[in-house]
Design an enzyme around this catalytic site. Sequence first.
Site: not given
Ligand code: FMN
Lengths: 372, 372, 372, 372
Positions: B118, B141, B167, B241, B265, B296
């Site tokens: 990230s 980002y 993203t 994404k 997300h 995802d």
């Molecule tokens: C605590 C947390 C922080 C996240 N931070 C980012 C991030 O910084 N950048 C991003 O593109 N997605 C972020 N995501 C989304 C994840 O990349 C991903 O899309 C998502 O967690 C997938 O779903 P799942 O948790 O059900 O497997 C974050 C998700 C969570 C839970």
Amino acid sequence: MPQRPSPLTQIPADIVCAEDYERWAERNMSSAVFAHLSEGSVADTTLRANRRAFERHAIYNRILVAGDHGSTELMLCGQRFRHPFLLAPVAHQGLFHADAELASAQAANALEAGLVLSTLSSTRLEEVAAQTQAPRWFQLYFQASKNATLSLVRRAEAAGYGAIVVTLDVPVHGVRRSSQRLGFTLPAHLNAVNLKDIDDGPTRAISRDDSTVFQGYMADAPTWEDLAWLLKSTTLPVLVKGVTHPDDALRLQSLGVAGIIVSTHGGRALDGGMASLDALPAIRQAVGPDLTLLLDSGVRSGTDVFKAIALGANAVMIGRPYIYALATAGALGVAHLLRILRDELEITMAQAGCLHINDIGPHTLFSPSHLC
Amino acid sequence: MPQRPSPLTQIPADIVCAEDYERWAERNMSSAVFAHLSEGSVADTTLRANRRAFERHAIYNRILVAGDHGSTELMLCGQRFRHPFLLAPVAHQGLFHADAELASAQAANALEAGLVLSTLSSTRLEEVAAQTQAPRWFQLYFQASKNATLSLVRRAEAAGYGAIVVTLDVPVHGVRRSSQRLGFTLPAHLNAVNLKDIDDGPTRAISRDDSTVFQGYMADAPTWEDLAWLLKSTTLPVLVKGVTHPDDALRLQSLGVAGIIVSTHGGRALDGGMASLDALPAIRQAVGPDLTLLLDSGVRSGTDVFKAIALGANAVMIGRPYIYALATAGALGVAHLLRILRDELEITMAQAGCLHINDIGPHTLFSPSHLC
Amino acid sequence: MPQRPSPLTQIPADIVCAEDYERWAERNMSSAVFAHLSEGSVADTTLRANRRAFERHAIYNRILVAGDHGSTELMLCGQRFRHPFLLAPVAHQGLFHADAELASAQAANALEAGLVLSTLSSTRLEEVAAQTQAPRWFQLYFQASKNATLSLVRRAEAAGYGAIVVTLDVPVHGVRRSSQRLGFTLPAHLNAVNLKDIDDGPTRAISRDDSTVFQGYMADAPTWEDLAWLLKSTTLPVLVKGVTHPDDALRLQSLGVAGIIVSTHGGRALDGGMASLDALPAIRQAVGPDLTLLLDSGVRSGTDVFKAIALGANAVMIGRPYIYALATAGALGVAHLLRILRDELEITMAQAGCLHINDIGPHTLFSPSHLC
Amino acid sequence: MPQRPSPLTQIPADIVCAEDYERWAERNMSSAVFAHLSEGSVADTTLRANRRAFERHAIYNRILVAGDHGSTELMLCGQRFRHPFLLAPVAHQGLFHADAELASAQAANALEAGLVLSTLSSTRLEEVAAQTQAPRWFQLYFQASKNATLSLVRRAEAAGYGAIVVTLDVPVHGVRRSSQRLGFTLPAHLNAVNLKDIDDGPTRAISRDDSTVFQGYMADAPTWEDLAWLLKSTTLPVLVKGVTHPDDALRLQSLGVAGIIVSTHGGRALDGGMASLDALPAIRQAVGPDLTLLLDSGVRSGTDVFKAIALGANAVMIGRPYIYALATAGALGVAHLLRILRDELEITMAQAGCLHINDIGPHTLFSPSHLC
Ligand SMILES: Cc1cc2nc3c(=O)[nH]c(=O)nc-3n(C[C@H](O)[C@H](O)[C@H](O)COP(=O)(O)O)c2cc1C
Ligand SMILES: Cc1cc2nc3c(=O)[nH]c(=O)nc-3n(C[C@H](O)[C@H](O)[C@H](O)COP(=O)(O)O)c2cc1C
Ligand SMILES: Cc1cc2nc3c(=O)[nH]c(=O)nc-3n(C[C@H](O)[C@H](O)[C@H](O)COP(=O)(O)O)c2cc1C
Ligand SMILES: Cc1cc2nc3c(=O)[nH]c(=O)nc-3n(C[C@H](O)[C@H](O)[C@H](O)COP(=O)(O)O)c2cc1C
């Protein structure tokens, strides 16, 4: 470990159905053994689907059908069965009751139910055969070598089993989360007695980087050629257990199998949501009206049996319910369970206006889309 | 504040699946941090939908498929992956374990899983890259100024990341009720180290009557022009994404992106009920067979991975599950989780008669309307 | 009676959405008053349906839409609204807070939300009007005599209300089981002040064998002629509240109403399962794109508002949620609630790529049959 | 055995609907009697389906329908009914209240509801008839001999019953798990008084190997010939109760029955998932608009009655709810329950714009597929 209650020698009045035996059995086992018996695989999706599928079909009641010639008799692979119930092959019954498969056989005798003995029985297949008057079939797992497989087949033939049921839906061991969490392992004294003196050849070595699934299990899994070989190697009718795809059913049919058991191994093999009952209609449609089809996975009442037959099965196999009954009250319990199922089926048939198994068909069901 | 247990250094026998890690992790965190990690947005409708969607598809088991050449290898954007799993970009991993992203990278190395770092990592992107042998991509980002954005891209290129994942589904911060209720805020020491020395230009002033959403965030949100500029500014493959609409996918394809990540997300962006898995088939249909698609949101088992691939994904990303494992047992936990998922996938493939990722397709699924 | 907590003068941090106000309000009221406020009618089927209906539609997120000109402004019956929210007419607000309708009006002013005052308000319509700068409409119940009805209309006109909302879905009082069980009755001091000096003519006598429903209420219920008369009797725009059948909508349109409020009275009128949201699309289809349509019943978040607009509404009315906020924290609570809803709507619009209310339409929704 | 509370002599304020009587009744009975009354059969699938079916249809509210001529009057088999409610035949009412069927009759008189007396009543059919001014019908179970059957019919004719209702959906006794578990048996003093002096001929002997269902019950079950004989043997209108298949309905119609009661015996006969309400539309479609159709099973409110009529019934029968009321408060309770249902129906009709029973039809319902 707390002392478990010993199996009952009399059936309490509050056991009136298959689910009651499940509740009782839970008290008669360690939680690890109960987990091993009751669990499905992965997230138990298929396990649950197997039950829900029956709720998607309703039965029409019909009126003013009467007569004194009603019966549940049927023929399967040229053999006469009093009822369309068979005891499914369940491994290692010594886990659940000291009398193990002999108790199941005794109950099958008493109620004239078919019995399918597992390759992995706790009692030698010859000993079970000797005690069984009911129609009995032998469930075969392919062994790593053809010799080993053949020796099982020959022993089954010699012991008088009427058919071979080859189980093909577990090329790899399923993911069993609950029993793994509780650390279930088979007690040492419960080894697979039928395989005791069998020489299964050297084990295949897999390298550190290999996959135990792909370079291990799957490298040795049986193939269509192996099945063709088996069909040629025995004069017994061969049924295949563990089919849900109509294409597999068709290919099996053209290979000459005597029957197919539509089964999800009680939700213990592939997880992912397909109920045996949901797979059944397409398979019946593919193979036509004549091939013998059995169904198992999720059958818990005479109503369920009726629906399975209406959707294309000739008969059903019962798995966990009779093991719950076995653990609760030995042969007596299994016989009582079979009696309950038989009564429920006869009552359902009567209410649905069906005096014979052949009267049961798709027209007896109401399956609107809202029943899902 | 009660003392939290320290992360485990050995995996207890009762952790056997992703959900087990969730239960353990809840004990290892404050309730505010757990809320932040586990929550979705608004009424968590999409969060729930992401799980339920997998239940709408069942997998056919297939019999008598065998061979020793099975594997889960695949190519994504010209890079070889041992398994179709990537660790999704999750910000601020210092919240969950002292080793933060380095632990995740260590596990990815061990299990040869892809890693997407990230923008908001707790560890400098250069430091993570130096420790990662596994395929690694950088999640970007857009920053308010092109200079700031470009400097991140240049650093990612220099550090050897193999792709940029932009993203785009959070132009505004989602509504996060649970963590808001519990007053979650990022601890001061967990600032976004990658953005430390970045000059992002003056902040836009909005008047009292303006909307922070419309005159604030949306005024500065990235546009199609910004994306086109990015594509021209780097030689790395760029994946986008956060896509659920086929029209967006088509436009991205014609703009020349290297791949699309169908994602909600994890239910943390727009709430409203669309599961990533539900969005996937229409997007695969729109872009044709060749464009790289990842999915995802809601993937919790090898069965889920199989279904996502069958419905059109080339591979999946795992979000929260590996963070739960990280919080529970650091690198060891993440590696164990990846091992579980890999085993579950291989077993599922074997049972479904698929020896390679390419064998998985829509024909392996049974998706009747009643599975909804 | 236990002492109830007094209304809050500050909003606790753990109130972050409409449902939180419901939980708080329950503690601030007697159970009988809470029952009266929260209940539906008969078996609460419509009450529940009103919530579930929103789950049948998902919203597409869209990417790369940006701009600084976004806004939620709209025109309704020639009047400008800052947001597509109106406070629905709710009778006897003195039950819930000492400031009653004046608190609601104050919050509407602060957040520029529309306000619809009930015929049965606890505060005289003139007094409310004098305190309200926000767009305000008057909700009219037909009185038994035309004179009485007309005097209410004239007073509303004189006080500066911008429209008349005639509520037509309660020709008889609904069946309210919960409040009946708890013996809810309106306290004596909360009489309907607007009707105080109104002479409504002699009450119709019904004989012992008559039905209070048919020979009582229905004998005096308003007719199409009464509505036509009302339309001719005022120059104010007249909207009709309580419509779910497209044929009624069409007939109202040809009679010349200014708008229709698709409503199930929050599930408090006819019980039986029809959600307002489910009724909306057919009505929009029947009346075409131009007639003003509002929706109420079950709206609890900005996501819900988005979906209602996407399915054909121009704007929505909020009922119970603002009363829960009123009971919890007076004007401050109502203002806070409106702020929450407005923020949620703006964020949802941004994520869905809609910078203006007009951008929201059926194409922004994904409504597959499995979402039911 | 703990002392049960005696029946109430006044209705508590918190009984406001049929379900409230169920809760009260549970306290007034032994658990075995309550199980006997409330249970369905086998797995209670049909019992639950009977309730859920009503949720699949919503009612349109209609506006501006008024008039003083509204009424719920109707004609059934040439007899005038004040309301479309009949008390269903329920056996052995002495189990529930000392006044038994006489209390039910008294309530039917007071509320002008139809009453159908069971063959198995606790009170002699002549005695009930003497106390009943309301329209009364006699429910007939075929006896093993024609003489016995005929003697019941003659007595019903002589006592002034206006129709014969032949119940045909219980050729065998249903599987009643709950009461079996609790050991319910009919107390000795509650024998079937109507059958006391009836000579029903010798009982058929069945051999040890015979099935009690097929060689016992079904050998003696009534046939189409028996029904034809009955129709010729009486001048009273004959209705058949217990029909769910349209083919049976058609054949009954051509045989000349006066009406059909679409019923699943309250889920107590065939289990398997078919709700009476789901069976109704196809039967109405098969028999055309003129044949009298009643529905029972699952009716609990005026809303349910409305939906049953809209889907093709002329009237409904109420089973358990009035027995719950009887057990709770004798005749007073039954009268109160009927009053509640009647009020609910009238209010529903008014809200749906139906001033007469004939106005209720399929067009008053909204039955989209998502309501399932
Ligand atoms: C605590 C947390 C922080 C996240 N931070 C980012 C991030 O910084 N950048 C991003 O593109 N997605 C972020 N995501 C989304 C994840 O990349 C991903 O899309 C998502 O967690 C997938 O779903 P799942 O948790 O059900 O497997 C974050 C998700 C969570 C839970
Ligand atoms: C504990 C257990 C052991 C089993 N062992 C075998 C076996 O050895 N061979 C086999 O073909 N099937 C085996 N099965 C599957 C059963 O034959 C049958 O397919 C399944 O139990 C049917 O589902 P049900 O339990 O829901 O009735 C086993 C099932 C259980 C629960
Ligand atoms: C306690 C209460 C009183 C109400 N009083 C009125 C009223 O006087 N006039 C009217 O037209 N609607 C009245 N309504 C209905 C509301 O205007 C509105 O239709 C409904 O509350 C919307 O549903 P919701 O509460 O789910 O948002 C009342 C609703 C409630 C809950
Ligand atoms: C305890 C009990 C006894 C019954 N006895 C009879 C009977 O003697 N004859 C008959 O035709 N139906 C009998 N029924 C069925 C009812 O007439 C009716 O079909 C059923 O109760 C309707 O469903 P409901 O209880 O959901 O309203 C009985 C039902 C119950 C619950």
